[in-house]
Design an enzyme around this catalytic site. Structure first.
Site, short mmCIF file in Angstrom:
data_model
loop_
_atom_site.label_atom_id
_atom_site.label_comp_id
_atom_site.label_asym_id
_atom_site.label_seq_id
_atom_site.Cartn_x
_atom_site.Cartn_y
_atom_site.Cartn_z
N TRP A 424 -6.05 3.05 11.82
CA TRP A 424 -5.21 1.90 11.49
C TRP A 424 -4.24 1.59 12.62
O TRP A 424 -4.14 0.44 13.07
CB TRP A 424 -4.42 2.15 10.20
CG TRP A 424 -3.56 0.97 9.83
CD1 TRP A 424 -3.93 -0.09 9.05
CD2 TRP A 424 -2.21 0.70 10.26
NE1 TRP A 424 -2.90 -1.02 8.96
CE2 TRP A 424 -1.83 -0.56 9.69
CE3 TRP A 424 -1.30 1.38 11.05
CZ2 TRP A 424 -0.57 -1.11 9.90
CZ3 TRP A 424 -0.05 0.82 11.26
CH2 TRP A 424 0.31 -0.41 10.69
N TYR A 428 -4.39 -1.74 14.89
CA TYR A 428 -3.27 -2.67 14.78
C TYR A 428 -2.62 -2.88 16.14
O TYR A 428 -2.24 -4.00 16.51
CB TYR A 428 -2.25 -2.14 13.77
CG TYR A 428 -1.17 -3.14 13.42
CD1 TYR A 428 -1.49 -4.41 12.96
CD2 TYR A 428 0.18 -2.81 13.54
CE1 TYR A 428 -0.52 -5.33 12.63
CE2 TYR A 428 1.17 -3.72 13.21
CZ TYR A 428 0.82 -4.98 12.76
OH TYR A 428 1.80 -5.90 12.44
N ASP A 444 -6.62 -0.92 6.27
CA ASP A 444 -5.33 -1.52 5.91
C ASP A 444 -5.31 -1.85 4.42
O ASP A 444 -6.25 -2.45 3.88
CB ASP A 444 -5.12 -2.80 6.73
CG ASP A 444 -3.81 -3.47 6.42
OD1 ASP A 444 -2.78 -3.03 6.94
OD2 ASP A 444 -3.82 -4.45 5.63
#
Length: 488
Positions: A424, A428, A444
């Protein structure tokens, strides 16, 4: 180029749809104007037509003080010549060889292109652009002459003085003294873009993530900035806004206004590049919309959130800290922690040396300052503190990784080797920190919620499988799915 007959009719009718498409120069006055100039039309035999203001100025004509033709927005776009003109617009200090390289053209091809469209060499056009930038900056700012020369692209103050005087028959000081414009300690530039841009949605995204003192969001976005160029650092601030388009500009290329104040304007091109990436101004929105709009889940979202783009970041290191803080907590909680770090470890003395507009007051601490931080008593868990320390050490030793232009999957693989960094965080960071269009944080919670039904909760592996149809634009799919939660 529009025919001479059409130019004549447009000039005489003052049709605003032709504003920026050509310029009229009058032999008897030595002045060039927009076709919409309110002055009495000159006799046709005394008029010459030019496609660009640089052509008119090269031929000895001065800009009209009533219609200010040098401020008109050029309407031609989507061509190799326009890409070259845009590069020169933002970076007048570029050399012909550098422009050729950026456009993947040979210098001979570039020379031919300019001769064909402008009847000028690239070097002649660049000089005229530098002179126009110099004149505008002199008239509208109180910046020192050395800074004006830098902004305009001149390599020396002597050359700047000589060329300005030769072109305008006035010294730089005389041009500034004769101007009645309100002077400022910053400069203003236009950031052109194509297709739709949903500015309110972009601002709302940043508004919920503002670090007070570092950033401010009202109907504009404003923040303090630090720039590193070699061994030199420069500091300042910028503000980006969407102008109210008047009737004259309604048919022209859309743009954002960028106000910039720097301690060293040699870094101006970096500010422009970063600002464009921050607001995703170079994306091919219609291509992305057409591709992702075929998906039955995404299609209605493109209609509901028309013009939504991928928000980027100002600084990769700053954003990486924020991404780590955001692991498994809300946006609001992560933003609170980032604000505590900024206020605790910012260089207080630096802010006192630079005139910052309210409410800006601090600069986000760089990696060197945070490498010495203990992060105690800020409400950050011990596990997260250790991840931050590990990450900062890694970042200091691996700067090249963040400019290597790796595929999103390879970037994720590299970062997930670091303790405390999972898929994640890696995705991101790739998605917003490096503006990778195919980065996708499949695990997510927001994406899981957006793609699940009341009966079935979709799993990350299923999301990844479904997202294969969205490549290479998975990051845009993610941002639209996140926004869909606002109405659910």
């Amino acid at each position: 180029m529009i025919s001479k007959d059409i130019c004549m009719q447009a000039r005489l009718s003052r049709d605003i749809r032709f504003d920026g498409q050509f310029y009229t120069a009058v032999l008897t006055t030595g002045i060039y104007c927009r076709p919409t100039c309110p002055a009495r039309p000159a006799k046709e035999e005394n008029v010459r037509y030019y496609k660009f203001p640089e052509q008119a100025e090269r031929n000895g004509f001065q800009p009209c003080k009533r219609c200010k033709p040098e401020l008109a927005i050029i309407t031609e776009h989507n061509s190799a010549i326009t890409q070259a003109l845009d590069l020169i617009e933002y970076q007048p200090q570029l050399l012909v060889a550098e422009i050729s390289t950026k456009l993947n053209l040979s210098e001979r091809q570039l020379q031919r292109l300019f001769k064909q469209h402008l009847d000028m060499t690239p070097l002649e056009f660049i000089l005229q652009k530098r002179l126009r930038v110099a004149r505008k900056t002199l008239m509208n700012s109180n910046l020192p002459m050395t800074m004006v020369a830098q902004i305009s692209g001149f390599t020396s103050l002597r050359s700047f003085n000589e060329q300005v005087k030769k072109q305008y028959k006035l010294t730089p000081s005389q041009i500034r003294g004769a101007s009645k414009c309100e002077k400022a300690d910053h400069i203003v530039l236009k950031l052109f873009y194509q297709d739709e841009l949903n500015w309110p949605l972009m601002l709302n995204f940043f508004r919920s993530r503002v670090i007070p003192g570092v950033e401010s969001v009202t109907d504009t976005y404003k923040r303090t900035i630090t720039l590193v160029k070699g061994d030199k650092k420069s500091y300042g601030w910028f503000e980006v806004s969407m102008p109210v388009i008047n009737r004259t500009e309604s048919k022209q290329r859309p743009y954002l206004l960028l106000k910039v104040s720097l301690t060293d304007y040699q870094s101006l091109s970096m500010v422009i590049d970063k600002a464009r990436k921050l607001f995703d101004l170079d994306c091919h929105y219609q291509v992305i919309k057409q591709y992702l709009g075929k998906d039955p889940t995404l299609s209605p979202l493109f209609e509901q959130f028309l013009g939504l783009r991928l928000p980027g970041c100002w600084d990769v290191f700053e954003f990486s800290i924020r991404a780590i803080l955001g692991q498994q907590i809300s946006v609001a909680a992560a933003t609170t922690l980032a604000a505590r770090i900024a206020n605790t470890y910012a260089d207080e003395g630096l802010a006192t040396k630079i005139d910052l507009p309210e409410p800006l007051s601090i600069f986000f601490p760089d990696e060197a300052r945070l490498a010495k931080a203990d992060f105690e008593h800020l409400g950050i868990t011990n596990t997260r503190i250790q991840t931050l320390k590990t990450w900062i050490a890694f970042y200091q030793e691996n700067h090249a990784l963040f400019s290597a232009n790796l595929p999103a999957d390879e970037f994720e693989k590299q970062l997930c080797k670091i303790k405390g960094i999972g898929p994640w965080t890696a995705n991101y960071l790739a998605m917003r920190g490096l503006s990778m269009p195919d980065a996708f944080p499949a695990a997510d919670l927001g994406l899981i919620k957006a793609l699940s039904t009341p009966e079935i909760t979709i799993k990350p592996k299923q999301i990844l499988q479904r997202a294969e149809n969205w490549r290479p634009w998975r990051a845009y799919a993610a941002i639209y799915l996140w926004h869909s939660l606002q109405t659910n």
